[in-house]
Write a protein that holds these residues in place. Sequence first.
Motif, PDB file in Angstrom:
ATOM      1  N   LEU A  41       0.770  -1.686  -0.044  1.00 53.30           N
ATOM      2  CA  LEU A  41       0.061  -0.307   0.618  1.00 53.30           C
ATOM      3  C   LEU A  41       0.859   1.331  -0.140  1.00 53.30           C
ATOM      4  O   LEU A  41       0.934   2.025  -0.642  1.00 53.30           O
ATOM      5  N   SER A  54      -5.583   3.179   4.904  1.00 54.74           N
ATOM      6  CA  SER A  54      -5.345   1.483   4.448  1.00 54.74           C
ATOM      7  C   SER A  54      -4.305   0.675   5.078  1.00 54.74           C
ATOM      8  O   SER A  54      -4.535  -0.279   5.403  1.00 54.74           O
ATOM      9  N   LEU A  96     -10.141  -2.995   2.673  1.00 53.13           N
ATOM     10  CA  LEU A  96      -9.187  -2.758   0.938  1.00 53.13           C
ATOM     11  C   LEU A  96     -10.240  -2.452   0.580  1.00 53.13           C
ATOM     12  O   LEU A  96      -9.910  -2.102  -0.870  1.00 53.13           O
TER      13      LEU A  96
END
Length: 255
Positions: A41, A54, A96
């Motif tokens: 990420l 995230s 996510l």
Amino acid sequence: MEVLNFIGDWTNEHPVATGIIKFVVWVILIVAIIGILRRFLRKSLPNTSVRYKSQKGVEIVGYILIIFLSISYFTGNIKDFTLAIGLLTAGITITLQELILSIAGSFYIFFVKVYKPGDRIEINGIKGDVIDIDSIYTTMMEIGQWVTSDNYSGRIVKLSNAFVFKGPVYNYSKDFPFIWDEFNLPIRYGSDVELAKQIIIRVASEQLSEYVNNSISNWKTIVDKYYIEDALVEPTLALTMTDNWIQFNLRYIVD
């Protein structure tokens, strides 16, 4: 074979130690997966806020799963470790979901051709020209806001591709790159109304003839492609009586 037999015998003789080792292995595996996802990420998401949220979301889901495993182990209820993996996968999917929707949105934009670079669109209340589309974001050069008319504001806006699933997308360029506009012209009572109508229509037709000619073939394509009635693309005039004047409403097509 001897090593395998020794391991099998040892696990049968020491079930508690075996359970602890399995528990530790799964914890290490979960922590490793969290680390891998966080690095992925960190490299993949250019937006600082989305990247931070995230990563934190993945971390929280992993810790919750570790707590669940710990409680289940010490209460003697761990029997199927595939359940842990299932919960981890479900938690990551929920955390996510914005990223997953963004990736799905990029495929939707590409295959359905919702818009493309160069189109002028309005999405999520933001209007501008599309200058780039990647796997996660649509990049736009914003127009309007604190500047008048359809001029650039100077801000480059990145929008998640997930917004194509969350609301309408207004495309000013696709299929029919023209729009109708209008303005009202007040004419006082007692004036020569017929002469005023002739002058307005004549001037509008002269000034807008290029737009009209270019839009005719485009509008024919729209009529053939969609379930829509034919419409006049030439300038039209409507009259409305008010208390103070005759209001001439000129409707015309422009780029």
